[in-house]
Design a protein around this motif. Structure first.
Motif, PDB file in Angstrom:
ATOM      1  N   THR A 144       0.851  -1.175   0.000  1.00  0.00           N
ATOM      2  CA  THR A 144       0.000   0.000   0.000  1.00  0.00           C
ATOM      3  C   THR A 144       0.889   1.227   0.000  1.00  0.00           C
ATOM      4  O   THR A 144       1.686   1.412   0.915  1.00  0.00           O
ATOM      5  CB  THR A 144      -0.918   0.023   1.238  1.00  0.00           C
ATOM      6  N   THR A 145       0.785   2.011  -1.040  1.00  0.00           N
ATOM      7  CA  THR A 145       1.555   3.247  -1.148  1.00  0.00           C
ATOM      8  C   THR A 145       0.664   4.319  -1.733  1.00  0.00           C
ATOM      9  O   THR A 145      -0.421   4.047  -2.240  1.00  0.00           O
ATOM     10  CB  THR A 145       2.792   3.081  -2.062  1.00  0.00           C
ATOM     11  N   SER A 146       1.142   5.530  -1.672  1.00  0.00           N
ATOM     12  CA  SER A 146       0.403   6.655  -2.228  1.00  0.00           C
ATOM     13  C   SER A 146       1.318   7.395  -3.193  1.00  0.00           C
ATOM     14  O   SER A 146       2.498   7.617  -2.906  1.00  0.00           O
ATOM     15  CB  SER A 146      -0.030   7.585  -1.093  1.00  0.00           C
ATOM     16  N   LYS A 147       0.782   7.751  -4.344  1.00  0.00           N
ATOM     17  CA  LYS A 147       1.563   8.449  -5.358  1.00  0.00           C
ATOM     18  C   LYS A 147       0.636   9.389  -6.109  1.00  0.00           C
ATOM     19  O   LYS A 147      -0.468   9.009  -6.485  1.00  0.00           O
ATOM     20  CB  LYS A 147       2.173   7.422  -6.317  1.00  0.00           C
ATOM     21  N   THR A 148       1.056  10.612  -6.308  1.00  0.00           N
ATOM     22  CA  THR A 148       0.266  11.579  -7.059  1.00  0.00           C
ATOM     23  C   THR A 148       0.688  11.536  -8.516  1.00  0.00           C
ATOM     24  O   THR A 148       1.876  11.614  -8.829  1.00  0.00           O
ATOM     25  CB  THR A 148       0.475  13.000  -6.503  1.00  0.00           C
ATOM     26  N   ILE A 149      -0.290  11.379  -9.378  1.00  0.00           N
ATOM     27  CA  ILE A 149      -0.041  11.354 -10.817  1.00  0.00           C
ATOM     28  C   ILE A 149      -0.838  12.482 -11.449  1.00  0.00           C
ATOM     29  O   ILE A 149      -2.041  12.595 -11.234  1.00  0.00           O
ATOM     30  CB  ILE A 149      -0.465  10.003 -11.433  1.00  0.00           C
ATOM     31  N   HIS A 150      -0.159  13.343 -12.195  1.00  0.00           N
ATOM     32  CA  HIS A 150      -0.835  14.425 -12.910  1.00  0.00           C
ATOM     33  C   HIS A 150      -1.117  13.948 -14.327  1.00  0.00           C
ATOM     34  O   HIS A 150      -0.236  13.451 -15.014  1.00  0.00           O
ATOM     35  CB  HIS A 150       0.026  15.685 -12.926  1.00  0.00           C
ATOM     36  N   LEU A 151      -2.358  14.087 -14.728  1.00  0.00           N
ATOM     37  CA  LEU A 151      -2.787  13.583 -16.024  1.00  0.00           C
ATOM     38  C   LEU A 151      -3.495  14.704 -16.776  1.00  0.00           C
ATOM     39  O   LEU A 151      -4.528  15.197 -16.340  1.00  0.00           O
ATOM     40  CB  LEU A 151      -3.732  12.397 -15.799  1.00  0.00           C
ATOM     41  N   ASP A 152      -2.915  15.147 -17.882  1.00  0.00           N
ATOM     42  CA  ASP A 152      -3.539  16.169 -18.719  1.00  0.00           C
ATOM     43  C   ASP A 152      -4.306  15.471 -19.821  1.00  0.00           C
ATOM     44  O   ASP A 152      -3.733  14.710 -20.605  1.00  0.00           O
ATOM     45  CB  ASP A 152      -2.481  17.098 -19.321  1.00  0.00           C
ATOM     46  N   LEU A 153      -5.597  15.729 -19.884  1.00  0.00           N
ATOM     47  CA  LEU A 153      -6.435  15.116 -20.909  1.00  0.00           C
ATOM     48  C   LEU A 153      -6.636  16.120 -22.049  1.00  0.00           C
ATOM     49  O   LEU A 153      -7.089  17.234 -21.823  1.00  0.00           O
ATOM     50  CB  LEU A 153      -7.789  14.724 -20.334  1.00  0.00           C
ATOM     51  N   PRO A 154      -6.321  15.722 -23.255  1.00  0.00           N
ATOM     52  CA  PRO A 154      -6.530  16.636 -24.382  1.00  0.00           C
ATOM     53  C   PRO A 154      -8.017  16.806 -24.679  1.00  0.00           C
ATOM     54  O   PRO A 154      -8.826  15.931 -24.364  1.00  0.00           O
ATOM     55  CB  PRO A 154      -5.815  15.930 -25.542  1.00  0.00           C
ATOM     56  N   ARG A 155      -8.362  17.924 -25.261  1.00  0.00           N
ATOM     57  CA  ARG A 155      -9.750  18.142 -25.680  1.00  0.00           C
ATOM     58  C   ARG A 155     -10.156  17.044 -26.640  1.00  0.00           C
ATOM     59  O   ARG A 155      -9.358  16.581 -27.443  1.00  0.00           O
ATOM     60  CB  ARG A 155      -9.902  19.492 -26.359  1.00  0.00           C
ATOM     61  N   GLY A 156     -11.398  16.627 -26.541  1.00  0.00           N
ATOM     62  CA  GLY A 156     -11.897  15.598 -27.442  1.00  0.00           C
ATOM     63  C   GLY A 156     -11.640  14.190 -26.943  1.00  0.00           C
ATOM     64  O   GLY A 156     -11.927  13.228 -27.640  1.00  0.00           O
ATOM     65  N   THR A 157     -11.092  14.059 -25.724  1.00  0.00           N
ATOM     66  CA  THR A 157     -10.875  12.731 -25.176  1.00  0.00           C
ATOM     67  C   THR A 157     -12.225  12.048 -25.018  1.00  0.00           C
ATOM     68  O   THR A 157     -13.176  12.641 -24.531  1.00  0.00           O
ATOM     69  CB  THR A 157     -10.159  12.825 -23.815  1.00  0.00           C
ATOM     70  N   GLN A 158     -12.317  10.818 -25.469  1.00  0.00           N
ATOM     71  CA  GLN A 158     -13.584  10.094 -25.491  1.00  0.00           C
ATOM     72  C   GLN A 158     -13.884   9.428 -24.155  1.00  0.00           C
ATOM     73  O   GLN A 158     -12.978   9.001 -23.451  1.00  0.00           O
ATOM     74  CB  GLN A 158     -13.550   9.014 -26.579  1.00  0.00           C
ATOM     75  N   PHE A 159     -15.175   9.328 -23.824  1.00  0.00           N
ATOM     76  CA  PHE A 159     -15.605   8.581 -22.654  1.00  0.00           C
ATOM     77  C   PHE A 159     -15.245   7.121 -22.856  1.00  0.00           C
ATOM     78  O   PHE A 159     -15.236   6.621 -23.972  1.00  0.00           O
ATOM     79  CB  PHE A 159     -17.113   8.698 -22.447  1.00  0.00           C
TER      80      PHE A 159
END
Length: 106
Positions: free
Chosen positions: A17-32
């Motif tokens: 069990t660990t904790s890690k922050t991940i930054h995720l930039d989603l481009p416009r138009g990313t599909q569901f």
């Protein structure tokens, strides 16, 4: 001749069990339901090859805006007078920008 079933894969079970922050930039138009893979982000087991993190995007409901394929949509009620004589309104976009919508009278 006897056959033995042997696998070249070693099986092990280890929980960490660990904790890690991940930054995720989603481009416009990313599909569901689209999957986004970040390779090598899981590195909690020292003796194992780092694994991948896979995110599957799930839509959230918004009280004003909906999504129509690649477009952002909203419903805007106008009065009969505005439909006949025109209107000028300001709406607030998701990112906080104020956008003026107008339908001038011809």
């Amino acid at each position: 001749s006897s056959s033995s079933s042997s696998s070249s894969y070693k099986s092990f079970s280890q929980t960490a069990t660990t904790s890690k922050t991940i930054h995720l930039d989603l481009p416009r138009g990313t599909q569901f339901k689209q999957s986004i893979r970040l390779s090598g982000e899981v590195d909690t087991i020292q003796s194992a090859t780092p694994g991948d993190v896979i995110f599957q995007l799930q839509p959230l409901q918004h009280k004003v805006f909906t999504r129509k394929h690649h477009d952002l949509a909203m419903e805007l009620e106008i009065s009969f007078k505005e439909a006949i004589c025109g209107f000028d309104r300001e709406i607030v976009h998701l990112d906080g920008r104020k956008i003026r919508i107008s339908n001038p009278c011809f």
